[in-house]
Structure formats: C-alpha cells, structure tokens
Motif scaffolding. Sequence first.
Motif, PDB file in Angstrom:
ATOM      1  N   GLN A   1      16.277   9.505  78.566  1.00  0.00           N
ATOM      2  CA  GLN A   1      15.984   8.709  79.759  1.00  0.00           C
ATOM      3  C   GLN A   1      15.310   7.387  79.392  1.00  0.00           C
ATOM      4  O   GLN A   1      15.648   6.333  79.935  1.00  0.00           O
ATOM      5  N   VAL A   2      14.353   7.432  78.466  1.00  0.00           N
ATOM      6  CA  VAL A   2      13.648   6.216  78.059  1.00  0.00           C
ATOM      7  C   VAL A   2      14.627   5.221  77.441  1.00  0.00           C
ATOM      8  O   VAL A   2      14.663   4.036  77.803  1.00  0.00           O
ATOM      9  N   VAL A   3      15.438   5.699  76.507  1.00  0.00           N
ATOM     10  CA  VAL A   3      16.392   4.817  75.832  1.00  0.00           C
ATOM     11  C   VAL A   3      17.408   4.274  76.832  1.00  0.00           C
ATOM     12  O   VAL A   3      17.721   3.077  76.825  1.00  0.00           O
ATOM     13  N   ALA A   4      17.922   5.137  77.691  1.00  0.00           N
ATOM     14  CA  ALA A   4      18.940   4.704  78.649  1.00  0.00           C
ATOM     15  C   ALA A   4      18.390   3.642  79.600  1.00  0.00           C
ATOM     16  O   ALA A   4      19.082   2.682  79.945  1.00  0.00           O
ATOM     17  N   THR A   5      17.147   3.821  80.041  1.00  0.00           N
ATOM     18  CA  THR A   5      16.542   2.831  80.930  1.00  0.00           C
ATOM     19  C   THR A   5      16.481   1.469  80.258  1.00  0.00           C
ATOM     20  O   THR A   5      16.843   0.445  80.858  1.00  0.00           O
ATOM     21  N   LEU A   6      16.056   1.441  79.001  1.00  0.00           N
ATOM     22  CA  LEU A   6      15.939   0.164  78.298  1.00  0.00           C
ATOM     23  C   LEU A   6      17.302  -0.446  78.004  1.00  0.00           C
ATOM     24  O   LEU A   6      17.470  -1.665  78.073  1.00  0.00           O
ATOM     25  N   ILE A   7      18.283   0.385  77.683  1.00  0.00           N
ATOM     26  CA  ILE A   7      19.630  -0.149  77.457  1.00  0.00           C
ATOM     27  C   ILE A   7      20.152  -0.780  78.743  1.00  0.00           C
ATOM     28  O   ILE A   7      20.735  -1.873  78.741  1.00  0.00           O
ATOM     29  N   GLY A   8      19.950  -0.074  79.858  1.00  0.00           N
ATOM     30  CA  GLY A   8      20.422  -0.611  81.128  1.00  0.00           C
ATOM     31  C   GLY A   8      19.766  -1.931  81.488  1.00  0.00           C
ATOM     32  O   GLY A   8      20.385  -2.786  82.117  1.00  0.00           O
ATOM     33  N   LEU A   9      18.514  -2.123  81.082  1.00  0.00           N
ATOM     34  CA  LEU A   9      17.788  -3.333  81.423  1.00  0.00           C
ATOM     35  C   LEU A   9      18.040  -4.480  80.450  1.00  0.00           C
ATOM     36  O   LEU A   9      18.068  -5.642  80.841  1.00  0.00           O
ATOM     37  N   THR A  10      18.213  -4.156  79.162  1.00  0.00           N
ATOM     38  CA  THR A  10      18.330  -5.211  78.152  1.00  0.00           C
ATOM     39  C   THR A  10      19.733  -5.365  77.587  1.00  0.00           C
ATOM     40  O   THR A  10      20.065  -6.413  77.038  1.00  0.00           O
ATOM     41  N   GLY A  11      20.549  -4.296  77.670  1.00  0.00           N
ATOM     42  CA  GLY A  11      21.871  -4.345  77.065  1.00  0.00           C
ATOM     43  C   GLY A  11      21.841  -4.287  75.549  1.00  0.00           C
ATOM     44  O   GLY A  11      22.867  -4.476  74.898  1.00  0.00           O
TER      45      GLY A  11
ATOM     46  N   ALA B   1       7.165   8.814  82.563  1.00  0.00           N
ATOM     47  CA  ALA B   1       6.858   7.509  83.147  1.00  0.00           C
ATOM     48  C   ALA B   1       5.980   6.690  82.200  1.00  0.00           C
ATOM     49  O   ALA B   1       6.181   5.476  82.043  1.00  0.00           O
ATOM     50  N   TRP B   2       5.006   7.358  81.574  1.00  0.00           N
ATOM     51  CA  TRP B   2       4.132   6.666  80.621  1.00  0.00           C
ATOM     52  C   TRP B   2       4.952   6.101  79.457  1.00  0.00           C
ATOM     53  O   TRP B   2       4.792   4.939  79.064  1.00  0.00           O
ATOM     54  N   LEU B   3       5.853   6.922  78.921  1.00  0.00           N
ATOM     55  CA  LEU B   3       6.666   6.496  77.777  1.00  0.00           C
ATOM     56  C   LEU B   3       7.606   5.360  78.168  1.00  0.00           C
ATOM     57  O   LEU B   3       7.790   4.399  77.413  1.00  0.00           O
TER      58      LEU B   3
END
Length: 405
Positions: free
Chosen positions: A21-31, A62-64
């Motif tokens: 989830q953490v990695v996917a969120t950042l990929i979705g935001l930054t590409g 959420a913290w991570l």
Amino acid sequence: MTAPDGVRTAVDAAYRDEWGQVVATLIGLTGDWDLAEDCAQDAFAAAVATWPRDGVPHRPGAWLTTTARNRATDRLRRDAAGAAKLRQLAVLARAPDEPPMEEIPDERLRLIFTCCHPALPFPARVALTLRTLAGLTTAEIARAFLTAEPAMAQRLVRAKRKIQEAGIPYRVPPAELLPQRLAAVLAVLYLIFNEGYDEEDVRRALTAEAIRLTRVLVRLMPHEPEPRGLLALMLLHEARRTTRTEDGVLVTLENQDRSRWDRSLIDEGVETLDQALAMRRTGPYQVQAAIAACHATAPDAASTDWPRIATLYTELARLAPSPVVDLNRAVAVAMADGIPAGLALVDELASAGRLDDYYLMPATRADLLRRAGRSAEAKTAYEEALRLAPTEAERRYLSERLRNL
C-alpha cells in the motif's frame, strides 16, 4: 514505550501488511517506481529508529505512508525536475476517469490489478507486481521463475524504465478492462501462495492472504472459471500443508498421513473445481486443481489414479507448456506405465538443459533410479539435488535418502 522485541514484531507485521500500500500510494502520486521503493524503505527504517522511543502508532500504515510521502517530497524538492511531481503530491484525489473504489472491493487486489499493466511483457508484469506489492526480494522472485537473480534484476529494471519512458499511468483499470489483466493477477496470487507454502510462520501469512484475495476475485468475477480453478488448487494444497514436513524433514506425498488432511478444505476444493469445470472453459489452473484433486481424494497412495494424472499433465503441457510441467508428467508416466518409461522422459529433459539449476530435476531422477534399483546412479543424482536444494527441510530429506541408499 514498546519493548524492542514488540517493536520488531510490529515492524515486521507492518511490512507484511502495509508495504504494498505504501509503495503503491507513492507510485500513484509520483509515477516513479524507484523513488517509491526507496522512500518506503526509508519509512520502515525510520519506524525501526523511532517506534522504540515514541511507541508503535495506532495506525502504522498511515504513519508509514506519511513518512514515506515526506521523504519523497524532500527528494523531489531537491530536484528541479520534481516540481511537477510535487504538485501531484499535494493532491490525493484520484484521476477523474478512475472507477469508483467499489469496482474492486479489496484494496490489495485493486493494487495488483493496477500493477499488472498489459503494456508490459507478461513475466515482467508478474515479477514487478511481486516485488512492488508483495515485497518479495529479487532472489525470491528469481527462484519462482527458475531464473538467475541478476537476470531477474535486469528484467525489473527494464520494466520500470518502460513504465517511465512510455508514461504508463498507474491507475485502477475500469471493470471492462479487468479480464485482460486477469491472467497476470492469477499468476501473482499463485506465486504469493507458493512463496508462503512452507513451515515458517511469517510465510504462512502469505498463503492465507493469497487464498483470501482469490476468494475476493471469485466474487468479483463470478463468470470467469480460472479464478475458481486457482482457488480450488490452493485449497487442495492447503488441505495437506501440515503433513508436508515432520521434525523439519520434507515428507513426500505418498508418505504423508492422510488422516491429518483437512477434509473440509478438500471438499470445498473439489466443489469449487466442479463449479469451474461446469463453465466449460478449461484453463491451466483448473487442470492443476484436477491433478491435486486426484491426489487429495485417493484413500491411500496405492489408489492414486496415475493414468488420469498423466493425461491431465499432457493437457496442462498443451495449455501452459513448461519444462516443469514436463518433469511432473514424466513422474506420472513412470507411476502409470513403469519406471523405465518415466526415466526416459526425465533423461530427455535433462539433455535439453532447461532445468539445470532446478533441484527437483536431479531429485526426481534420483528417486526413479532408486525405485529401479540403480543405487550408484541414484546416489550421484541425490548428491546433485542436495547441492541445489533451496530449503533446509528439502536438504534434510535428500540427506536421509542418501543415508538409506
């Protein structure tokens, strides 16, 4: 304050539950896949450093995510080219053409569908999803694909580069596009299941999660037979998991205590397989489940329907050709038609050289040679298998076979 052991346990649990989830969120935001993984790793390192002092947060995920997002912001701020991505980071809203989240009712399954983009070659699609969302190491993925770790690392690098150069969006696909990603999603789920199919408590969680996600997938796509086939296959394997080792030594299928197999899982697996076959669109997971059902429903090893299993492996080789399928078919032929017939197929496979680093190739040959009474040749083959065996349970089993010879 939490005790160090408790913090370590909490971090490990968060890694299993939240990494994807953490990695996917950042990929979705930054590409940027590499940036996402780097910042996620930084966040977990920060957790190890600060949670012993501040305590484990009420919502570790959420913290991570917040910590990783802050790391990404800092990295992009130092990079002039990151200005546009910084603006993306400021807005968490999904793209307007992204379907409602209810389309795929499970967050992790949504991420897997998102990651399995059809623009990537199939093996790269599966490998990248395993690395990014399941948190498997490159070495573990390479072992699953029967390839060398450096080659798998290069495959992952090329896949990430193609995503960035082609501008492939990281978005949940709409419902009508799910079927074209299904094969890759099934492959990911099965490889996650297999990675967890051992006696280590941490890895057992992977197996349970793979079964759970496959159940969700069956409900999401009720008219597709292969998700049911995969679920049946997992259930039939899981039914005998507790009998696969004894005192840290691998126990072969013919020697497992069948009275300890989970009959409720076997019944559910057979019923689920019947539902899939009734749709009359046979796929490789249904065939593998049918093979597993032959073993699971036989009252004892001697009653196993080896001719049917050999026929099923022939069908599987047509649907999903691979040298591993050919090796399994050779075993079935040996049991159905005699050891010499099976050995001939194994020797033919060995001469092709496609399974040179796969320990079950010499292990299978050793077992057939032992059954044929060719002890000296069996000893050499067992020694080769022992050198290649990946787990301690398998090494102990092979060592015991050598001693018995």
